[in-house]
Design a protein around this motif. Structure first.
Motif, mmCIF file in Angstrom:
data_model
loop_
_atom_site.group_PDB
_atom_site.id
_atom_site.type_symbol
_atom_site.label_atom_id
_atom_site.label_comp_id
_atom_site.label_asym_id
_atom_site.label_seq_id
_atom_site.Cartn_x
_atom_site.Cartn_y
_atom_site.Cartn_z
ATOM 1 N N ASP A 140 10.950 -27.676 -0.222
ATOM 2 C CA ASP A 140 11.868 -28.513 0.560
ATOM 3 C C ASP A 140 12.397 -27.709 1.742
ATOM 4 N N ILE A 141 12.348 -28.319 2.920
ATOM 5 C CA ILE A 141 12.904 -27.707 4.121
ATOM 6 C C ILE A 141 13.893 -28.710 4.717
ATOM 7 N N LEU A 142 15.124 -28.260 4.914
ATOM 8 C CA LEU A 142 16.144 -29.100 5.532
ATOM 9 C C LEU A 142 16.366 -28.550 6.938
ATOM 10 N N ILE A 143 16.066 -29.371 7.936
ATOM 11 C CA ILE A 143 16.147 -28.960 9.339
ATOM 12 C C ILE A 143 17.355 -29.611 9.996
ATOM 13 N N TYR A 144 18.024 -28.826 10.852
ATOM 14 C CA TYR A 144 19.087 -29.430 11.653
ATOM 15 C C TYR A 144 19.172 -28.760 13.018
ATOM 16 N N CYS A 145 19.781 -29.511 13.955
ATOM 17 C CA CYS A 145 20.093 -28.986 15.287
ATOM 18 C C CYS A 145 21.500 -29.466 15.615
ATOM 19 N N GLN A 146 21.814 -29.651 16.889
ATOM 20 C CA GLN A 146 23.162 -30.077 17.260
ATOM 21 C C GLN A 146 23.369 -31.577 16.995
ATOM 22 N N SER A 147 22.399 -32.407 17.440
ATOM 23 C CA SER A 147 22.603 -33.864 17.366
ATOM 24 C C SER A 147 21.500 -34.618 16.639
ATOM 25 N N GLY A 148 20.410 -33.947 16.290
ATOM 26 C CA GLY A 148 19.311 -34.614 15.580
ATOM 27 C C GLY A 148 18.051 -34.772 16.398
ATOM 28 N N ASN A 149 18.106 -34.489 17.706
ATOM 29 C CA ASN A 149 16.914 -34.656 18.539
ATOM 30 C C ASN A 149 15.917 -33.514 18.366
ATOM 31 N N ARG A 150 16.382 -32.274 18.519
ATOM 32 C CA ARG A 150 15.479 -31.134 18.379
ATOM 33 C C ARG A 150 14.949 -31.017 16.950
ATOM 34 N N SER A 151 15.777 -31.382 15.960
ATOM 35 C CA SER A 151 15.299 -31.297 14.571
ATOM 36 C C SER A 151 14.204 -32.327 14.301
ATOM 37 N N THR A 152 14.245 -33.462 14.983
ATOM 38 C CA THR A 152 13.183 -34.465 14.834
ATOM 39 C C THR A 152 11.881 -33.921 15.413
ATOM 40 N N VAL A 153 11.963 -33.251 16.558
ATOM 41 C CA VAL A 153 10.785 -32.609 17.156
ATOM 42 C C VAL A 153 10.255 -31.526 16.214
ATOM 43 N N ALA A 154 11.169 -30.706 15.674
ATOM 44 C CA ALA A 154 10.784 -29.625 14.762
ATOM 45 C C ALA A 154 10.109 -30.189 13.505
ATOM 46 N N ALA A 155 10.648 -31.283 12.981
ATOM 47 C CA ALA A 155 10.060 -31.905 11.788
ATOM 48 C C ALA A 155 8.621 -32.321 12.068
ATOM 49 N N GLN A 156 8.381 -32.907 13.234
ATOM 50 C CA GLN A 156 7.023 -33.342 13.591
ATOM 51 C C GLN A 156 6.093 -32.138 13.712
ATOM 52 N N ILE A 157 6.563 -31.042 14.289
ATOM 53 C CA ILE A 157 5.751 -29.821 14.398
ATOM 54 C C ILE A 157 5.348 -29.354 12.999
ATOM 55 N N LEU A 158 6.299 -29.337 12.076
ATOM 56 C CA LEU A 158 6.014 -28.871 10.717
ATOM 57 C C LEU A 158 5.065 -29.816 9.989
ATOM 58 N N ILE A 159 5.289 -31.113 10.108
ATOM 59 C CA ILE A 159 4.408 -32.085 9.455
ATOM 60 C C ILE A 159 2.991 -31.954 9.991
ATOM 61 N N ASP A 160 2.849 -31.817 11.320
ATOM 62 C CA ASP A 160 1.525 -31.659 11.925
ATOM 63 C C ASP A 160 0.841 -30.391 11.434
ATOM 64 N N ALA A 161 1.638 -29.379 11.047
ATOM 65 C CA ALA A 161 1.086 -28.109 10.563
ATOM 66 C C ALA A 161 0.851 -28.127 9.052
ATOM 67 N N GLY A 162 1.092 -29.287 8.407
ATOM 68 C CA GLY A 162 0.788 -29.412 6.983
ATOM 69 C C GLY A 162 1.949 -29.172 6.040
ATOM 70 N N PHE A 163 3.173 -29.043 6.562
ATOM 71 C CA PHE A 163 4.329 -28.890 5.689
ATOM 72 C C PHE A 163 4.594 -30.242 5.016
ATOM 73 N N THR A 164 5.020 -30.214 3.753
ATOM 74 C CA THR A 164 4.991 -31.446 2.971
ATOM 75 C C THR A 164 6.342 -32.048 2.581
ATOM 76 N N ASN A 165 7.435 -31.291 2.656
ATOM 77 C CA ASN A 165 8.719 -31.824 2.182
ATOM 78 C C ASN A 165 9.829 -31.531 3.187
ATOM 79 N N ILE A 166 10.015 -32.451 4.117
ATOM 80 C CA ILE A 166 10.933 -32.220 5.222
ATOM 81 C C ILE A 166 12.122 -33.183 5.160
ATOM 82 N N TYR A 167 13.322 -32.613 5.257
ATOM 83 C CA TYR A 167 14.550 -33.390 5.391
ATOM 84 C C TYR A 167 15.113 -33.084 6.774
ATOM 85 N N ASN A 168 15.494 -34.111 7.503
ATOM 86 C CA ASN A 168 16.038 -33.951 8.847
ATOM 87 C C ASN A 168 17.474 -34.454 8.849
#
Length: 158
Positions: free
Chosen positions: A113-141
C-alpha cells in the motif's frame, strides 16, 4: 459501419460496435493467442490476463483511519520546502518532478500500500498515474491534499 466480430475458439460471435445499451467490450474467457475475424479482416488476437491496479481517492478522514490501522508507505510528492514546512508524520519525500526518474527507490513497495499526498491533490494524482503506469498495484491518493488534512485538524510535523 457495423462489422461481425468472431473468435471461433472462444465462442465469440457479436456485432461491433455494440448498441449503446450494451457494454462496449467483449469478455475473453481465457488468455492466449486466437484467430479472429472482423468483417472481411482476420488476424490473431493476443489475450492477456488483466490485473487491475487498486487505486482509491481518499479523504483526510479515510487517510487517518488507514494510517491508524495499517502501515502504508507514505509518499509526499511536494517540494522539499513544502515538506519542511510541515508533513504527515512518517512521510518520505519524493517530489513529483523527479518521481519517474527515481522509481527504483520505491520498487520494494510495488505490491504494498502506498498513500500519496501533495498540497491540494493535483500533483498526487499525477504521481499516482506514474506509479500505476510503472506497475505499482495499491495506490491511495489523498484527494484534497495535506491542505485538507490540516483543515480537518490532523497533525503535521516539521
Amino acid at each position: 459501419g457495423i462489422s461481425h466480430f468472431k473468435i471461433p475458439e472462444l465462442d465469440i460471435d457479436v456485432f461491433m460496435p455494440k448498441p449503446e445499451t450494451e457494454k462496449p467490450y467483449v469478455k475473453m474467457k481465457v488468455s492466449g493467442n486466437f484467430e479472429f475475424f472482423l468483417g472481411e479482416h482476420r488476424g490473431v488476437i493476443h489475450v492477456l490476463e488483466f490485473t487491475e491496479a487498486h487505486y482509491r481517492e481518499i479523504t483526510a478522514e479515510e487517510a487517518s483511519e488507514i494510517l491508524a490501522n495499517t502501515s502504508p508507505f507514505l509518499l509526499d510528492v511536494r517540494t522539499e520546502g513544502e515538506f519542511n514546512s510541515g508533513h504527515i508524520e512518517g512521510a518520505d519525500l519524493l517530489p513529483v518532478q523527479i518521481l519517474a526518474a527515481n522509481l527504483d527507490k520505491l520498487k520494494e513497495y510495488k505490491n504494498e500500500d502506498i498513500l500519496i499526498y501533495c498540497q491540494s491533490g493535483n500533483r498526487s494524482t499525477v504521481a499516482a498515474q506514474i506509479l500505476i503506469d510503472a506497475g505499482f498495484t495499491n495506490i491511495y491518493n489523498l484527494r484534497y491534499g495535506i491542505g485538507d488534512w490540516i483543515r480537518k485538524g490532523y497533525q503535521v510535523v516539521k
